[in-house]
Design an enzyme around this catalytic site. Structure first.
Site, mmCIF file in Angstrom:
data_model
loop_
_atom_site.group_PDB
_atom_site.id
_atom_site.type_symbol
_atom_site.label_atom_id
_atom_site.label_comp_id
_atom_site.label_asym_id
_atom_site.label_seq_id
_atom_site.Cartn_x
_atom_site.Cartn_y
_atom_site.Cartn_z
ATOM 1 N N HIS A 68 0.846 -1.197 0.000
ATOM 2 C CA HIS A 68 0.000 0.000 0.000
ATOM 3 C C HIS A 68 0.883 1.249 0.000
ATOM 4 O O HIS A 68 0.742 2.107 -0.856
ATOM 5 C CB HIS A 68 -0.929 -0.032 1.216
ATOM 6 C CG HIS A 68 -1.802 1.187 1.337
ATOM 7 N ND1 HIS A 68 -2.817 1.274 2.267
ATOM 8 C CD2 HIS A 68 -1.818 2.385 0.690
ATOM 9 C CE1 HIS A 68 -3.413 2.453 2.166
ATOM 10 N NE2 HIS A 68 -2.817 3.146 1.226
ATOM 11 N N GLU A 142 0.761 7.909 -3.521
ATOM 12 C CA GLU A 142 1.605 7.626 -2.361
ATOM 13 C C GLU A 142 2.876 8.472 -2.373
ATOM 14 O O GLU A 142 3.294 8.994 -1.338
ATOM 15 C CB GLU A 142 1.954 6.131 -2.311
ATOM 16 C CG GLU A 142 0.781 5.241 -1.948
ATOM 17 C CD GLU A 142 0.275 5.480 -0.532
ATOM 18 O OE1 GLU A 142 1.112 5.681 0.376
ATOM 19 O OE2 GLU A 142 -0.953 5.477 -0.334
ATOM 20 N N HIS A 146 3.460 11.132 0.545
ATOM 21 C CA HIS A 146 4.365 10.663 1.591
ATOM 22 C C HIS A 146 5.834 10.661 1.208
ATOM 23 O O HIS A 146 6.678 10.392 2.067
ATOM 24 C CB HIS A 146 3.988 9.229 2.003
ATOM 25 C CG HIS A 146 2.608 9.100 2.557
ATOM 26 N ND1 HIS A 146 2.255 9.573 3.802
ATOM 27 C CD2 HIS A 146 1.491 8.536 2.029
ATOM 28 C CE1 HIS A 146 0.980 9.298 4.027
ATOM 29 N NE2 HIS A 146 0.490 8.685 2.971
#
Length: 258
Positions: A68, A142, A146
């Site tokens: 993920h 993502e 992040h």
């Protein structure tokens, strides 16, 4: 043999290093149990991405453990500007006043910029992150939320995820997941598999998320010391989390075919 080759080639990649905001203490590696994740979408009536509708059953059921993301914790330099953890987890690299980058929205993942991944690492990532390299654009989201504000090289950032996912699937925990595919397990049995793989002190490093009734596993989040991210996972590299998750005493290692 293929998994061993992937481990060796990714292990040779450059170490993951932030070039700014590097004063954080941990990463959280988020891994989905793909069949449980897809079932949660199906049962909620939400639209299912291609990787759920078209998924093929792997020979090794541990391969349902997919990537993920990898989330650095709140850096001290950003916390000092009045940012709390809830705000950091919501906005990531879009947190104000710093790093102050464009917000990545979960409902518009493909609006995020291309990551700049090399073809070699993109191919490895696509094998373990079903939402990457598709119309889901999970890897773009993502990295935008992040990764980009830390200055991570995208190959090193996603290469670390591929490496750790492979390593966990080959561990005693991966064997436990494969052996119990489609079965109900206890949290104690899961914890024993973690302890066998990484030592009893590492059990509290795992936060589990479940959905449904009876509950089935959808995700695990693993807290890793920031200064241990480039070494093989071991007893001394994991950190306790404040909450064990919502899976309770018994849950199902969900199987395909919901």
């Amino acid at each position: 043999m293929g998994m061993v080759a992937t481990w060796l080639s990714v292990a040779d990649a450059a170490p993951l290093q932030p070039t700014q905001y590097g004063d954080f203490d941990r990463y959280v590696l988020a891994l989905s149990w793909q069949t449980g994740f897809c079932q949660s979408l199906h049962d909620s009536g939400r639209s299912e991405p291609d990787e759920c509708r078209l998924q093929k059953e792997p020979a090794n059921k541990a391969d349902y453990l997919t990537v993920h993301g990898l989330w650095p914790s709140l850096p001290k330099s950003i916390a000092a500007r009045g940012v709390d953890n809830n705000r950091w987890m919501r906005f990531g690299c879009a947190t104000r006043p710093i790093p102050n980058m464009p917000e990545a929205k979960a409902t518009r993942k493909c609006a995020a910029a291309e990551t700049g991944l090399s073809l070699e690492v993109a191919n490895k990532l696509n094998a373990v992150m079903p939402g990457a390299g598709s119309n889901t654009c999970l890897e773009r989201y993502e990295y935008a939320k992040h990764g980009v504000c830390f200055g991570f090289d995208p190959d090193d950032y996603f290469g670390a995820m591929v490496r750790m996912n492979t390593e966990i699937k080959q561990s005693a925990l991966g064997v436990f997941l494969a052996d119990n595919y489609g079965k109900t397990v206890t949290r104690d049995a899961f914890n024993n598999a973690v302890a066998h793989a990484y030592g009893p002190q590492s059990v509290k490093a795992f936060k589990l998320t479940c959905s449904g009734n009876p509950a089935w596993l959808t995700e695990m989040q693993i807290a890793i010391k920031a200064d241990a991210i480039n070494a093989p996972l071991a007893a001394g590299s994991l950190l306790p989390q404040p909450h064990p998750g919502n899976c309770g005493d018994r849950f199902v290692i969900d199987k395909a075919g919901y």
